[in-house]
Design a protein around this motif. Structure first.
Motif: not given
Ligand code: HEM
Ligand code: HEM
Lengths: 153, 132
Positions: A39-45, A57-63, A69-76, B51-53
């Motif tokens: 869903l996060m990839v969708v949101w990003w696109l 906003t998306a990039q800020q949240f990711a940072a 922490f969420m991205i770390f969990g997804w990667s594991v 790519s994300i990195i």
């Molecule tokens: C390696 C694993 C993951 C990747 C690569 C990933 C990637 C991203 C990316 C690219 C964004 C948009 C931010 C940006 O780059 O600026 C994002 C946001 C977000 N991710 Fe992930 N994500 C991962 C795992 C997860 C998981 C497991 C969850 C929760 C189940 C999660 C929850 C969120 C939320 C809630 C946001 C922000 C949405 C918002 O503020 O509107 N992510 N993530």
């Protein structure tokens, strides 16, 4: 389902936890977690298509700490599901099916998950976003800083 | 005509076809599609991680330029198709295993497919909007 008088197999709780069963349920849990994480990839696109503000906003949240922490969990979850998925695919060809080989491959999957996660986050943390900037933007930055430097000299 | 075509394109053995579709009534198609998408997912997910990195902290401008490159747009669309199809197949099995009330089960099965399709379409449309 209609209850029947046929004997039931022993219920799950009577089994002692074993590596093979734990890895199996972990594969499923990680698959479901990955689907949620997509869903996060969708949101990003979609944010990118919406414009600079939404994308920012998306990039800020990711940072942010939570985002990282969420991205770390997804990667594991991804690296485990990927490595164990390869174990599944090898099983499908009829190999590694003897109990001791299934165990060995299971330990290998766990090691590979840890190594991949460490390697990727090592690279990710060392990576500087500036290196990703394309040439015109780098020269923009230079153009902005050059006069300043001249002024100081 | 149709029959010949199907025979040539199918990976099922003649015996499997002759015996029909098995106990579940739908044959091995689901199982095979789960494996095919799993194989495709390996390179596609690794490419996405890379790519994300490289896009860490990227501005909108940089991201749009990146996604505007045909290689990246095509790989991103392939990633979405393969992963969402794989996830739909996988989540279907999880629902079938844990949801027993048939009304809730059918609702969940249909809901998950609609939701994943809608998400994939929204993402692909976003890619095309940015890239074209
Ligand atoms: C390696 C694993 C993951 C990747 C690569 C990933 C990637 C991203 C990316 C690219 C964004 C948009 C931010 C940006 O780059 O600026 C994002 C946001 C977000 N991710 Fe992930 N994500 C991962 C795992 C997860 C998981 C497991 C969850 C929760 C189940 C999660 C929850 C969120 C939320 C809630 C946001 C922000 C949405 C918002 O503020 O509107 N992510 N993530
Ligand atoms: C973000 C990407 C992915 C998502 C969302 C995902 C999701 C899922 C889900 C929900 C399942 C069903 C789990 C179950 O029935 O227990 C599954 C199964 C499976 N996945 Fe993935 N997966 C992803 C990537 C991968 C990759 C990269 C591989 C590489 C080999 C893979 C291989 C498999 C295999 C072989 C199965 C079948 C396991 C079985 O028969 O029990 N998946 N996946």
């Amino acid at each position: 389902m209609t209850p029947s008088d046929r004997p039931l197999s022993p219920h799950l709780q009577v089994y002692k936890p074993q590596l093979t069963t734990m890895l199996s349920i972990l594969h499923r849990a990680c698959g479901v977690a990955l689907a949620l994480g997509s869903l996060m990839v969708v949101w990003w696109l979609v944010a990118a298509a919406c414009g600079p503000e939404a994308f920012g906003t998306a990039q800020q949240f990711a940072a942010s700490p939570l985002g990282t922490f969420m991205i770390f969990g997804w990667s594991v979850a991804l690296f485990y599901h990927l490595c164990n998925g390869v174990r599944h695919l090898i099983w499908d060809t009829g190999h590694l099916l003897k109990i001791e080989n299934a165990y060995r491959a299971g330990y290998a999957v766990l090691c590979a998950t840890v190594l991949l996660t460490a390697a990727v986050w090592g690279c990710a943390l060392k990576f500087s976003p500036d290196a990703a900037l394309s040439a015109p933007i780098v020269s923009d930055t230079l153009a902005n800083t050059t006069p300043k430097t001249e002024g100081w000299q | 005509m149709m029959d010949t075509k199907e025979k040539q394109g199918s990976m099922r053995s003649p015996l499997a076809r002759a015996r029909g579709l098995g106990a579940a009534g739908h044959g091995s198609g689901h199982w095979m599609a789960q494996r095919f998408t799993a194989i495709a997912n390996i390179p596609l997910t690794l490419w996405l991680v890379y790519s994300i990195i490289t896009l860490k902290g990227a501005s909108h401008e940089v991201f749009v330029a990146w996604l505007g490159q045909p290689v990246n747009a095509v790989l991103m669309i392939l990633f979405l198709l393969s992963v969402f199809y794989h996830a739909a197949l996988g989540l279907q099995v999880v629902i079938e295993d844990y949801v027993h009330c048939s009304c809730a089960k059918i609702t969940a099965l249909i809901g998950i497919k609609f939701a994943l399709l809608a998400l994939a379409m929204a993402s692909i449309l976003s890619i095309l909007k940015v890239a074209l």
